[in-house]
Motif scaffolding. Structure first.
Motif, PDB file in Angstrom:
ATOM      1  N   LEU A  59       0.916  -1.043  -0.241  1.00 15.46           N
ATOM      2  CA  LEU A  59      -0.126   0.363   0.594  1.00 15.46           C
ATOM      3  C   LEU A  59       0.752   1.184   0.275  1.00 15.46           C
ATOM      4  O   LEU A  59       0.653   2.243  -0.457  1.00 15.46           O
ATOM      5  CB  LEU A  59      -1.062  -0.020   0.934  1.00 15.46           C
ATOM      6  CG  LEU A  59      -2.158   1.218   1.336  1.00 15.46           C
ATOM      7  CD1 LEU A  59      -3.308   1.621  -0.139  1.00 15.46           C
ATOM      8  CD2 LEU A  59      -2.257   1.094   2.385  1.00 15.46           C
ATOM      9  N   LEU A  60       1.971   1.537   0.622  1.00 12.75           N
ATOM     10  CA  LEU A  60       2.946   2.128   0.364  1.00 12.75           C
ATOM     11  C   LEU A  60       3.469   2.417  -0.305  1.00 12.75           C
ATOM     12  O   LEU A  60       3.291   3.453  -0.639  1.00 12.75           O
ATOM     13  CB  LEU A  60       3.928   1.982   1.880  1.00 12.75           C
ATOM     14  CG  LEU A  60       3.418   1.993   3.182  1.00 12.75           C
ATOM     15  CD1 LEU A  60       4.594   2.138   4.448  1.00 12.75           C
ATOM     16  CD2 LEU A  60       3.028   3.861   3.491  1.00 12.75           C
ATOM     17  N   GLU A  61       3.893   1.248  -1.490  1.00 11.05           N
ATOM     18  CA  GLU A  61       4.592   1.769  -1.786  1.00 11.05           C
ATOM     19  C   GLU A  61       3.291   2.039  -3.627  1.00 11.05           C
ATOM     20  O   GLU A  61       3.899   2.850  -4.092  1.00 11.05           O
ATOM     21  CB  GLU A  61       4.761   0.512  -2.732  1.00 11.05           C
ATOM     22  CG  GLU A  61       6.400   0.366  -3.852  1.00 11.05           C
ATOM     23  CD  GLU A  61       7.188   1.892  -3.803  1.00 11.05           C
ATOM     24  OE1 GLU A  61       7.183   2.281  -5.001  1.00 11.05           O
ATOM     25  OE2 GLU A  61       7.517   1.816  -3.392  1.00 11.05           O
ATOM     26  N   SER A  62       2.014   1.471  -3.276  1.00 11.61           N
ATOM     27  CA  SER A  62       1.375   1.854  -4.555  1.00 11.61           C
ATOM     28  C   SER A  62       1.089   3.750  -4.666  1.00 11.61           C
ATOM     29  O   SER A  62       0.740   4.393  -5.486  1.00 11.61           O
ATOM     30  CB  SER A  62       0.115   1.543  -3.825  1.00 11.61           C
ATOM     31  OG  SER A  62      -0.995   1.431  -4.864  1.00 11.61           O
ATOM     32  N   ARG A  67       1.624   9.207  -5.964  1.00 17.07           N
ATOM     33  CA  ARG A  67       2.038  10.260  -5.746  1.00 17.07           C
ATOM     34  C   ARG A  67       2.869  10.870  -6.748  1.00 17.07           C
ATOM     35  O   ARG A  67       2.796  12.086  -7.611  1.00 17.07           O
ATOM     36  CB  ARG A  67       3.137  10.683  -4.320  1.00 17.07           C
ATOM     37  CG  ARG A  67       1.567  10.831  -3.826  1.00 17.07           C
ATOM     38  CD  ARG A  67       2.199  10.877  -2.076  1.00 17.07           C
ATOM     39  NE  ARG A  67       2.966   9.611  -1.406  1.00 17.07           N
ATOM     40  CZ  ARG A  67       3.874   9.959  -0.566  1.00 17.07           C
ATOM     41  NH1 ARG A  67       3.654  11.125   0.075  1.00 17.07           N
ATOM     42  NH2 ARG A  67       5.005   9.150  -0.336  1.00 17.07           N
ATOM     43  N   ARG A  68       3.681   9.618  -6.938  1.00 16.07           N
ATOM     44  CA  ARG A  68       4.685  10.663  -8.661  1.00 16.07           C
ATOM     45  C   ARG A  68       4.342  11.124  -9.564  1.00 16.07           C
ATOM     46  O   ARG A  68       4.586  11.476 -10.235  1.00 16.07           O
ATOM     47  CB  ARG A  68       5.927   9.118  -8.590  1.00 16.07           C
ATOM     48  CG  ARG A  68       7.102   9.248  -7.703  1.00 16.07           C
ATOM     49  CD  ARG A  68       7.875   7.963  -8.022  1.00 16.07           C
ATOM     50  NE  ARG A  68       8.712   7.524  -7.212  1.00 16.07           N
ATOM     51  CZ  ARG A  68       8.165   6.094  -6.356  1.00 16.07           C
ATOM     52  NH1 ARG A  68       7.702   5.498  -7.270  1.00 16.07           N
ATOM     53  NH2 ARG A  68       8.750   5.489  -5.490  1.00 16.07           N
ATOM     54  N   GLU A  69       3.634  10.040 -10.656  1.00 17.57           N
ATOM     55  CA  GLU A  69       2.249  10.125 -11.122  1.00 17.57           C
ATOM     56  C   GLU A  69       1.816  10.967 -10.942  1.00 17.57           C
ATOM     57  O   GLU A  69       1.315  12.317 -11.881  1.00 17.57           O
ATOM     58  CB  GLU A  69       1.586   9.141 -11.662  1.00 17.57           C
ATOM     59  CG  GLU A  69       1.926   7.790 -11.481  1.00 17.57           C
ATOM     60  CD  GLU A  69       0.879   6.204 -11.598  1.00 17.57           C
ATOM     61  OE1 GLU A  69       0.072   6.460 -11.806  1.00 17.57           O
ATOM     62  OE2 GLU A  69       1.901   5.919 -12.331  1.00 17.57           O
TER      63      GLU A  69
END
Length: 99
Positions: A59-62, A67-69
């Motif tokens: 979930l954190l990586e998602s 956020r990057r996108e």
């Protein structure tokens, strides 16, 4: 004399087994069974904890990727459609200078 937990009504010697033969084989088997059940429950809890930990990392990586996108999308929009500088309202300038 107070007991092992500070209880004044129980002596430190009460409840201490001096002869190991006081427990029967059935009692040892029951204790062993309870310990096995406890161990099994702890293993289940550890497995669930590991699973939750893995899901949390996913979930954190998602979230990081989203956020990057989002930042990239905002950056791309800013480069393709730059915002004109906001103009000051002439009426507000007049009220500031009349002091």
């Amino acid at each position: 004399m107070s007991g092992p937990n500070g209880d004044p009504h129980i002596s430190a010697d009460d409840g201490i087994i001096e002869d190991e033969d006081e427990f029967s084989e059935e009692e040892y088997a029951a204790i062993d069974s309870m310990l096995d059940q406890i161990s099994s429950c702890l293993d289940d809890i550890e497995e669930k904890n590991d699973s939750l930990n893995g899901k949390l990392h996913e979930l954190l990586e998602s979230n990081r990727q989203a956020r990057r996108e989002f930042r990239q999308q905002l950056s791309d929009e800013e480069h393709t459609h730059p915002h004109p500088p906001e103009e000051e309202d002439p009426a507000s300038r007049d009220t500031q200078t009349q002091d």
